[in-house]
Design a protein around this motif. Structure first.
Motif, PDB file in Angstrom:
ATOM      1  N   GLY A 207      72.859  81.876  15.893  1.00 10.13           N
ATOM      2  CA  GLY A 207      73.933  82.854  15.983  1.00 10.13           C
ATOM      3  C   GLY A 207      73.403  84.221  16.384  1.00 10.13           C
ATOM      4  O   GLY A 207      73.931  84.864  17.293  1.00 10.13           O
TER       5      GLY A 207
ATOM      6  N   VAL B 250      72.186  84.272  20.051  1.00 15.64           N
ATOM      7  CA  VAL B 250      73.284  84.406  20.999  1.00 15.64           C
ATOM      8  C   VAL B 250      73.771  85.847  21.045  1.00 15.64           C
ATOM      9  O   VAL B 250      74.000  86.429  22.106  1.00 15.64           O
ATOM     10  CB  VAL B 250      74.441  83.459  20.619  1.00 15.64           C
ATOM     11  CG1 VAL B 250      75.662  83.729  21.487  1.00 15.64           C
ATOM     12  CG2 VAL B 250      74.012  82.013  20.764  1.00 15.64           C
ATOM     13  N   ARG B 251      73.858  86.440  19.864  1.00 17.07           N
ATOM     14  CA  ARG B 251      74.315  87.828  19.753  1.00 17.07           C
ATOM     15  C   ARG B 251      73.384  88.753  20.538  1.00 17.07           C
ATOM     16  O   ARG B 251      73.822  89.624  21.287  1.00 17.07           O
ATOM     17  CB  ARG B 251      74.315  88.214  18.268  1.00 17.07           C
ATOM     18  CG  ARG B 251      75.068  89.474  17.963  1.00 17.07           C
ATOM     19  CD  ARG B 251      76.522  89.169  17.714  1.00 17.07           C
ATOM     20  NE  ARG B 251      77.288  90.407  17.729  1.00 17.07           N
ATOM     21  CZ  ARG B 251      78.407  90.564  18.411  1.00 17.07           C
ATOM     22  NH1 ARG B 251      78.883  89.564  19.106  1.00 17.07           N
ATOM     23  NH2 ARG B 251      79.067  91.691  18.381  1.00 17.07           N
TER      24      ARG B 251
ATOM     25  N   GLU C 123      73.890  88.374  24.213  1.00  9.73           N
ATOM     26  CA  GLU C 123      75.128  89.009  24.650  1.00  9.73           C
ATOM     27  C   GLU C 123      74.989  90.524  24.695  1.00  9.73           C
ATOM     28  O   GLU C 123      75.427  91.168  25.645  1.00  9.73           O
ATOM     29  CB  GLU C 123      76.287  88.591  23.735  1.00  9.73           C
ATOM     30  CG  GLU C 123      76.893  87.275  24.172  1.00  9.73           C
ATOM     31  CD  GLU C 123      77.875  86.711  23.164  1.00  9.73           C
ATOM     32  OE1 GLU C 123      78.082  87.332  22.107  1.00  9.73           O
ATOM     33  OE2 GLU C 123      78.416  85.623  23.450  1.00  9.73           O
TER      34      GLU C 123
ATOM     35  N   ARG D  70      78.902  91.334  32.156  1.00 12.24           N
ATOM     36  CA  ARG D  70      79.741  90.678  31.155  1.00 12.24           C
ATOM     37  C   ARG D  70      79.257  89.242  31.046  1.00 12.24           C
ATOM     38  O   ARG D  70      79.290  88.500  32.013  1.00 12.24           O
ATOM     39  CB  ARG D  70      81.204  90.728  31.572  1.00 12.24           C
ATOM     40  CG  ARG D  70      81.774  92.149  31.561  1.00 12.24           C
ATOM     41  CD  ARG D  70      83.219  92.150  32.037  1.00 12.24           C
ATOM     42  NE  ARG D  70      84.063  91.359  31.146  1.00 12.24           N
ATOM     43  CZ  ARG D  70      84.629  91.840  30.040  1.00 12.24           C
ATOM     44  NH1 ARG D  70      84.438  93.094  29.719  1.00 12.24           N
ATOM     45  NH2 ARG D  70      85.379  91.073  29.281  1.00 12.24           N
ATOM     46  N   SER D  71      78.817  88.874  29.861  1.00 11.61           N
ATOM     47  CA  SER D  71      78.146  87.581  29.728  1.00 11.61           C
ATOM     48  C   SER D  71      79.080  86.412  30.016  1.00 11.61           C
ATOM     49  O   SER D  71      78.638  85.333  30.357  1.00 11.61           O
ATOM     50  CB  SER D  71      77.568  87.432  28.324  1.00 11.61           C
ATOM     51  OG  SER D  71      78.625  87.368  27.394  1.00 11.61           O
ATOM     52  N   GLU D  72      80.403  86.652  29.899  1.00 11.35           N
ATOM     53  CA  GLU D  72      81.318  85.526  30.098  1.00 11.35           C
ATOM     54  C   GLU D  72      81.700  85.358  31.564  1.00 11.35           C
ATOM     55  O   GLU D  72      82.314  84.392  31.947  1.00 11.35           O
ATOM     56  CB  GLU D  72      82.573  85.697  29.228  1.00 11.35           C
ATOM     57  CG  GLU D  72      83.544  86.775  29.681  1.00 11.35           C
ATOM     58  CD  GLU D  72      83.148  88.163  29.225  1.00 11.35           C
ATOM     59  OE1 GLU D  72      82.009  88.335  28.745  1.00 11.35           O
ATOM     60  OE2 GLU D  72      83.974  89.088  29.342  1.00 11.35           O
TER      61      GLU D  72
END
Lengths: 608, 352
Positions: B18, B21-22, B25, B34-36
């Motif tokens: 977790g 990933v944070r 990001e 923007r990671s998405e």
């Protein structure tokens, strides 16, 4: 157009109704907002989270029996850890428990995950959003639908905690095996639980289905004619009709089974000698149950796959930045598949001794389904042609679905052929076929939907890279598990065997089972990545913009907040079909449905 | 204690992932990305993997055909089985063709048309001619499949030759019993209410046709090139009589009699001499030896193929196909003692 007027009229009614609602819901308690909610968005999330949990249980069950199939009589701490000493003594799976696991795995996947979970999540989320409605026609029935679903799931899982174990006669629970407690432990209390659970499930499904149908017919916003509906809605609509027409038949089948089990009737029983005594019942027929069961059972597989195909149509079109190819042919195919699905059930029963002529009729009707299915597959492929494909994780899963739908559908042509069905009926060939065409495809479609609409459901994005890894591991292991199973079937291995060691002729197939189990474990581990991504992104994922995929449909015109009533102001008015992607003469490569037609512009992918 | 540590380790791993990933990001948002967002680089990579996948997938399929193909059921040992095998191969030929073509198109398009920044898709909403082509062609191909399929089905399910040998297969949890109809080739009447410890099949002792019936367990002997008509009964739940080598199967349903007939064409002894069977058995016996089991010879088998209870996986009967002479020799040994001819045996039973 009369349809538009109709939609406008009803929508007007719902608008007023909504205003009334708003006054009452200003201060919602936690219970009414998150638990006994009547809001379609919350109910959708409830369905999704429940389905994810149930899918996890069903997957763990499959791991347990896959270990047994690959390494029979080997000791696994994992098996003992989960099942305890009674069913997993010394880490060896007990044969009765093996049967229970395959039974409950099938039941949970087919009903709880891919019927309740898939339709419940996405019909609830997308019907009001994409047709431009404030909510479902009846929020209360919708809430009941979820809670019956929850009850059904709870009863099914509770059956693991009774002494004689859960139902274990296979997910189809054919009597007399399921009717006679003397026949096996799983036909005792566990079977009663199964029937109760399914009864609750059918109630849930009917409440949901009626609501979906009524909402789609009555609550479309102004301009949203039936031929401007996104294909998702068409798929949900036909699915709901199939459910409403076929689930009551399953209920009647279950009811008669309850009578036979508990009240000494003989609907399904005749001439039986078991446990050292001849039973009184005569005159019934076990084949009657099969007719009733498959009258639901076959539409049921389309109840599972149609929503997945609907989601895929939308996702492929949005991400290929192209209109879905052959929109009207796609609608026609959905309707043709829906209709035909009611007249093919006999292909599950070719070797029950049915009249051979009747068998021929079912061969014919079944193979007819291949035509609309082929049209759909070709239309998907053509939609990709000359597209500008954006590979979101959702898009990857959608393309994966097209592949598995084709490869699984093709083996269906073999099984639909009654003559060819004889030697492979009930073998692993069948297991391979239906897992690929229905199980894997529907799961891929559902996951595609989760990745694609996650920003709408939870206002955040899922992590893209984890999504990529999740897709490739899942897709590769799905084929790794189910492709080799065709060969097991062609070698004559029956399904639902606890172990193949009693037959020397199957000794040289052990390595195939080992390979399958290794891929199954890989696929299982890949889902941990998904679970993590899902729950993590729900709270911590990057916030989404209002229309992250630049899509045309109405759900992306709502604000990024879970507003009660969906649109804060007036409802949107629809001016065009939903697939104007990369339309010549437009600057952007998408034109939302709310944008009015330009002077002389033809709507609905008309000729150019 | 170890279990507890395992739980702690799992929880810590999840937390660690977790935070990782944070961190990723946050790092990408610091770089202004923007990671998405799906970049052209992502599209290119996924497009290439699509192409790699379809190649790998085909290789995997070819590998399976090579490595598993020779371990499938040997050639059909019945008249209709040969017809079925031909039909299967015919249909599979069509299906392989469609499978390969559609997969090449699907994954190649996915690769070729991966999204580029300055590119725009072609607006191509429909084409009546194309849609007509891929509605009509599948319809014609399916018509061929249906016609061949139903033709074969009608051959297989046609009424049995009146001269075929009648044998009853009686199923119960968890074994098979065969009843030969005897000289009159007619099975005696039976009723489930007559079942006792000594009358396993519930045979009616007043039935004349039943006097010469011969009941056999464990082994089913049939004569090569002579049609057999099986009549199936079940005592308790649904079973399914599955003869994989003869490509035959029929459910056994309590309360009714189902039927099936086929003509075996290869004796057990002949089958054991077929090269493909010798190769298969060599493989099987090598595995058995490594496991410490005794070697086996090839045998035809009858299995239960409908879930019937906890020991479903071990409900079987050996099937022996032999010449008429061998069969008569064996049948003699099954006749009641001291009686040479079955007719006399019947008389004696009647006399009692």
């Amino acid at each position: 157009m009369s349809m538009e007027n109709h939609g406008h009229h009803d929508n007007h009614g719902s608008h007023e109704h909504q205003g009334h609602h708003d006054e009452h819901h200003h201060e919602e308690s936690f219970v009414s907002k998150y638990i006994f909610s009547m809001d379609h968005k919350t109910i959708s999330r409830q369905f999704l989270v429940t389905a994810v949990i149930m899918a996890t249980f069903a997957m763990i069950m499959s791991m347990l029996f896959r270990l047994q199939l690959a390494w029979p009589n080997e000791h696994f701490g994992f098996i003992n850890w989960i099942l305890g000493d009674k069913w997993g003594k010394d880490g060896i799976l007990e044969p009765g428990m093996y049967m229970a696991l395959v039974t409950i795995h099938g039941t949970v996947m087919v009903f709880m995950v891919l019927t309740g979970g898939l339709s419940g999540t996405f019909s609830n989320l997308l019907i009001p959003y994409q047709i431009g409605a404030r909510d479902m026609a009846s929020g209360f029935l919708n809430m009941l639908s979820y809670w019956f679903f929850f009850l059904s799931s709870a009863i099914m899982m509770a059956s693991f905690f009774i002494e004689t174990g859960p139902a274990s006669g296979g997910w189809t629970v054919y009597p007399p095996l399921s009717a006679l407690p003397q026949a096996m432990d799983g036909s005792k209390l566990g079977m009663t639980f199964w029937l109760l659970s399914m009864t609750a499930f059918i109630v849930s499904s009917l409440l949901g289905g009626l609501n979906y149908i009524i909402t789609i017919i009555n609550l479309r916003t102004k301009g949203m004619s039936m031929t401007r509906l996104p294909l998702t809605i068409w798929a949900f609509f036909v699915t709901a009709i199939l459910g409403v027409l076929s689930f009551p038949v399953l209920l009647s089948a279950a009811l008669l089974l309850i009578f036979d089990r508990s009240f000494g009737t003989s609907f399904y029983l005749s001439d039986i000698y078991i446990g050292g005594q001849a039973l009184e019942q005569t005159g019934g027929s076990p084949i009657l149950y099969q007719h009733l069961f498959w009258f639901l059972g076959h539409p049921e597989v389309y109840i599972i796959i149609l929503p997945a195909l609907g989601l895929t149509s939308e996702i492929i079109s949005v991400n290929a930045r192209k209109p879905i190819f052959g929109y009207r042919a796609m609608i026609g195919s959905i309707m043709a598949i829906g209709f035909l699905s009611f007249i093919v059930w006999g292909h599950h029963m070719f070797i029950t001794g049915m009249n051979p002529f009747l068998g021929s009729v079912f061969v014919f009707t079944t193979l007819l389904i291949a035509i609309p299915s082929a049209v759909k597959a070709f239309n998907y492929i053509t939609t990709l042609w000359k597209g500008n494909i954006r590979f979101t994780p959702g898009m990857l899963f959608a393309i994966g679905l097209v592949s598995t739908f084709i490869s699984g559908g093709l083996t269906g042509i073999i099984l639909a052929d009654s003559a060819l069905d004889i030697p492979i009926h009930d073998t692993y060939f069948v297991v391979a076929h239906f897992h690929i065409v229905m199980g894997v495809s529907a799961i891929l479609g559902m996951l595609a939907g989760v990745y694609h609409w996650f920003p709408k459901m939870f206002l955040r994005h899922m992590n893209k890279k984890l999504g990529y890894v999740h897709f490739w591991l899942t897709f590769v292991s799905a084929y790794g598990v189910f492709f080799p199973m065709h060969f097991l079937g062609l070698a004559g291995v029956p399904r639902r065997y606890y172990s193949n060691t009693a037959f020397p002729m199957f000794d040289n197939l052990v390595d195939i089972n080992v390979l399958i189990t290794c891929f199954a474990i890989l696929g299982g581990l890949a889902q941990i990545i998904f679970l993590f991504n899902f729950f993590y992104s729900m709270f911590r994922g990057p916030k989404s913009t209002q229309n992250p995929w630049h899509a045309n449909t109405l759900e992306w015109t709502t604000p990024m907040a879970n507003t009660h009533g969906n649109w804060p102001g007036a409802l949107p008015v629809v001016h065009r079909w939903p697939y104007d992607y990369s339309k010549p003469g437009k600057e952007a490569d998408y034109v939302p449905q709310t944008v009015p037609l330009a002077e002389g512009e033809v709507d609905g992918g008309g000729h150019h | 204690m170890i279990k507890f540590l395992v739980y702690v380790a799992i929880i810590l791993t999840v937390l660690a992932v977790g935070y990782l990933v944070r961190v990723f990001e946050l790092a990408s948002s610091l770089k202004g990305k923007r990671s998405e967002e799906i970049t052209e680089k992502d599209n290119r990579l996924m497009g290439r993997i699509m192409l790699a996948f379809v190649v790998a997938f085909f290789l995997f399929v070819i590998w399976q055909l090579k490595s598993y193909g020779w371990r499938m059921l040997p050639e059909a040992a019945s008249v209709h089985g040969k017809e079925l095998d031909w039909l299967f191969n015919f249909n599979m030929g069509i299906l392989w063709f469609v499978f390969v073509i559609t997969h090449i198109l699907l994954f190649y398009f996915a690769y070729k048309y991966y999204g580029r920044k300055d590119n725009r898709a072609t607006y191509f909403p429909h084409d009546n001619r194309l849609e007509m082509i891929w509605t009509v062609i599948p319809a014609i191909v399916l018509a061929v499949i249906v016609i061949y399929g139903i033709k074969t089905w009608n051959h297989i399910t046609a009424v049995a030759d009146p001269n075929s040998q009648v044998i009853e297969l009686y199923a119960k949890q968890f074994d098979w019993t065969a009843r030969y109809a005897g000289v009159d080739n007619t099975l005696g009447a039976s009723n489930y209410k007559l079942i006792t410890g000594t009358n396993d099949l519930g045979m009616d002792s007043t039935s004349q046709a039943g006097k010469d019936d011969i009941i056999v367990k464990n082994e089913l002997h049939i004569v090569v090139n002579r049609e057999v008509e099986f009549k199936f009964r079940s005592r308790d739940v649904i079973h399914s009589a599955y003869f994989p080598h003869f490509r035959a199967q029929m459910n056994c349903v309590p309360g009714m009699t189902t039927m099936l007939h086929f003509t075996p064409t290869i004796t057990t002894a002949e089958m054991r001499k077929k090269p493909e069977v010798i190769a298969q058995m060599a493989g099987i016996n090598a595995i058995r030896k490594a496991r410490g089991d005794k070697p086996e010879e090839f045998n035809y088998i009858l299995l239960c193929n409908k879930i019937c209870g906890n020991s479903h996986y071990n409900m079987q009967m050996q099937v022996i196909v032999e010449t008429e002479a061998e069969y008569n020799e064996w049948m003699k040994s099954k006749m009641p003692k001291k009686e040479a001819a079955p007719k006399e045996a019947a008389k004696e039973v009647a006399g009692n």
